[in-house]
Design a protein around this motif. Structure first.
Motif, PDB file in Angstrom:
ATOM      1  N   SER A   1       0.914  -0.968  -0.207  1.00 26.88           N
ATOM      2  CA  SER A   1      -0.068  -0.050   0.083  1.00 26.88           C
ATOM      3  C   SER A   1       1.287   1.187  -0.149  1.00 26.88           C
ATOM      4  CB  SER A   1      -0.818  -0.228   1.217  1.00 26.88           C
ATOM      5  OG  SER A   1      -1.936   1.449   1.139  1.00 26.88           O
ATOM      6  N   ALA A   2       0.916   2.481  -0.867  1.00 23.59           N
ATOM      7  CA  ALA A   2       1.374   3.474  -1.274  1.00 23.59           C
ATOM      8  C   ALA A   2       0.224   4.497   0.338  1.00 23.59           C
ATOM      9  CB  ALA A   2       1.652   3.605  -2.176  1.00 23.59           C
ATOM     10  N   ALA A   3      -0.353   4.053  -0.173  1.00 23.70           N
ATOM     11  CA  ALA A   3      -0.608   5.061   2.088  1.00 23.70           C
ATOM     12  C   ALA A   3      -0.308   4.607   3.268  1.00 23.70           C
ATOM     13  CB  ALA A   3      -1.960   5.132   1.909  1.00 23.70           C
ATOM     14  N   SER A   4       0.647   3.260   3.307  1.00 24.60           N
ATOM     15  CA  SER A   4       0.812   2.728   4.372  1.00 24.60           C
ATOM     16  C   SER A   4       2.440   3.485   4.530  1.00 24.60           C
ATOM     17  CB  SER A   4       1.104   1.207   4.797  1.00 24.60           C
ATOM     18  OG  SER A   4      -0.164   0.683   4.854  1.00 24.60           O
ATOM     19  N   PHE A   5       2.446   3.787   3.190  1.00 26.14           N
ATOM     20  CA  PHE A   5       3.937   4.020   3.191  1.00 26.14           C
ATOM     21  C   PHE A   5       3.999   6.230   2.755  1.00 26.14           C
ATOM     22  CE2 PHE A   5       6.805   6.111   0.344  1.00 26.14           C
ATOM     23  CZ  PHE A   5       8.441   5.970   0.581  1.00 26.14           C
ATOM     24  N   ALA A   6       3.159   6.696   3.460  1.00 26.83           N
ATOM     25  CA  ALA A   6       3.229   7.338   2.848  1.00 26.83           C
ATOM     26  C   ALA A   6       3.459   7.867   4.267  1.00 26.83           C
ATOM     27  CB  ALA A   6       1.425   8.445   2.788  1.00 26.83           C
TER      28      ALA A   6
ATOM     29  N   SER B   1       5.174  -5.445  12.611  1.00 26.41           N
ATOM     30  CA  SER B   1       4.513  -5.379  13.061  1.00 26.41           C
ATOM     31  C   SER B   1       4.198  -3.382  13.032  1.00 26.41           C
ATOM     32  CB  SER B   1       3.902  -4.939  14.062  1.00 26.41           C
ATOM     33  OG  SER B   1       2.964  -3.870  14.726  1.00 26.41           O
ATOM     34  N   LEU B   2       3.261  -2.617  11.167  1.00 25.94           N
ATOM     35  CA  LEU B   2       2.665  -1.437  10.976  1.00 25.94           C
ATOM     36  C   LEU B   2       2.657  -0.457  12.213  1.00 25.94           C
ATOM     37  CD1 LEU B   2       0.039  -1.380   8.255  1.00 25.94           C
ATOM     38  CD2 LEU B   2       3.044  -1.033   7.990  1.00 25.94           C
TER      39      LEU B   2
END
Length: 422
Positions: free
Chosen positions: A45-50, A104-105
């Motif tokens: 996910s790009a959102a998680s990276f952001a 874990s994120l």
């Protein structure tokens, strides 16, 4: 302490500071690259990276003025060492968590935020300490060495990170980072942060003033010094408008011009190579006579290069010519960047009063960092709505107009009276 002994110790600081910066920055670069790839691999996910990027930027934007206050009030050496130890413990904590519970994120986001805070304290304190560690005649050399260390880390970190990502586990990335911070702490513990101090005990004793009052005094000092205020305001404008380059370069090169990912990596690396070349130049050359004038010309050059990103979209070029064009463009951009940052950095080290230096650098970092998320959001939307060449040209013109106004002749002559004789 005799002057000869102080100069010898300053020479020791010059190289110790550079090696410490290289080790910690290189470790951070490897970690940042590795953690980004692991976030994308874990979530896709790009959102998680952001979100991870926001966790890195937001704490620095909010807390930098407080870090500046702490740097002015307390022992700089203690702050640097404690903040480096805090960074080491944050990464070590993530390593223990991963060993016990797996990746874990939430743990990654928390560690990123903690690292952002601890490295921000280290960065602001070190920035306000260079004139205390190095004799005035070699501040430019120190700034050049500092920028060289950052450039080497920017070039080598992703390369090493990419290699390790393919062969080792996340744990190795974390061990590398912990080791880097531990080595940096050992080197920094040998440094004398009061070697060239001009502060008296009376100036240092500010215990009667509240934290809020002293932070306000930092803002008032900045506001009262027109030249330093211009530098800070210009830095904010640069960070905002060059967000269009950070967003636009991959969008134009990869999305619109279909440049191969390997070639695009080379294009991005040219920025760091250009910065390294210019940093080496400043580390061996004599002090710049008119730093603000050099910085102004550097900003104007960068503005023109920003507009130049749109030329391949307007003029048809072959693939190889396009790649070669961007390689040259980014190389010159990296060189110009250092011709802005180094003279300005040297000028601030020498011109900002020592008792306010931490707060001024803290405010500068806070304001500059705060513009980045806003710039990313605005220009991300603009690139979706308008042709990319319009966006980069408009950004370039706005930055040229802003620089020409903020660094007008009257300001330049006030900052450098001898400029009037030319």
């Amino acid at each position: 302490m005799s002057e000869e002994l102080r100069i010898k110790q300053a020479t020791f600081h010059l190289y110790t500071f550079t090696v410490s910066k290289l080790i910690s920055t290189f470790g951070s670069s490897v970690y940042a690259f590795g953690i980004s790839l692991y976030v994308l691999a874990l979530t896709g996910s790009a959102a998680s990276f952001a979100i991870n990027l926001i966790c890195s930027i937001l704490p620095r934007s909010i807390l930098s003025p407080f870090a500046g206050y702490v740097a002015d009030k307390y022992s700089k050496k203690a702050i640097v060492i404690l903040s480096q130890i805090a960074s080491m413990l944050a990464v070590a904590g993530l390593l223990v968590f991963v060993l016990l519970n797996g990746l874990s994120l939430t743990a990654i986001y928390t560690t990123t935020a903690l690292l952002s805070i601890s490295t921000m304290f280290t960065g602001v304190t070190f920035s306000s300490s260079i004139a205390n560690l190095i004799d005035p005649d070699r501040i430019q050399r120190a700034m050049g060495f500092n920028q060289s260390a950052i450039s080497i880390a920017a070039i080598g970190g992703p390369v090493v990170g990419g290699i390790l990502f393919g062969f080792v586990s996340m744990n190795v990335f974390l061990v590398i980072q912990v080791t880097a911070y531990a080595l940096a702490v050992l080197l920094e513990s040998t440094m004398n942060f009061k070697l060239f101090t001009n502060r008296t005990e009376q100036q240092s004793d500010s215990s009667k003033n509240s934290m809020l009052k002293e932070m306000k005094e930092g803002f008032f000092y900045l506001k009262s010094n027109r030249v330093i205020m211009v530098i800070v305001t210009t830095a904010v404008g640069i960070n905002f408008f060059f967000s269009s380059m950070m967003i636009g370069l991959p969008f134009i090169a990869v999305q619109q011009l279909q440049i191969d990912a390997t070639h695009f990596g080379m294009i991005e690396a040219m920025i760091a190579i250009g910065m390294l070349v210019a940093s080496i130049y400043f580390s061996v050359s004599k002090d710049v006579e008119f730093p603000l004038l050099v910085a102004k010309r550097g900003i104007l050059a960068m503005s023109v290069l920003l507009a130049g990103m749109g030329i391949p979209l307007i003029i048809g070029m072959s693939y190889n010519v396009t790649v070669g064009y961007f390689l040259l463009l980014m190389l010159i951009f990296g060189i110009s960047n250092v011709f802005v940052n180094t003279p300005i950095g040297v000028m601030m080290q020498k011109d900002v009063a020592e008792e306010y230096r931490g707060r001024v650098f803290g405010i500068l970092e806070s304001m500059a960092m705060a513009m980045m998320p806003l710039g990313y959001l605005l220009f991300g939307l603009l690139y979706d709505m308008l042709p990319a060449e319009y966006v980069v040209v408009a950004s370039s013109l706005c930055l040229i107009a802003l620089t020409s106004y903020l660094m007008r002749s009257s300001i330049m002559e006030e900052a450098m009276p001898s400029l009037q004789k030319i």
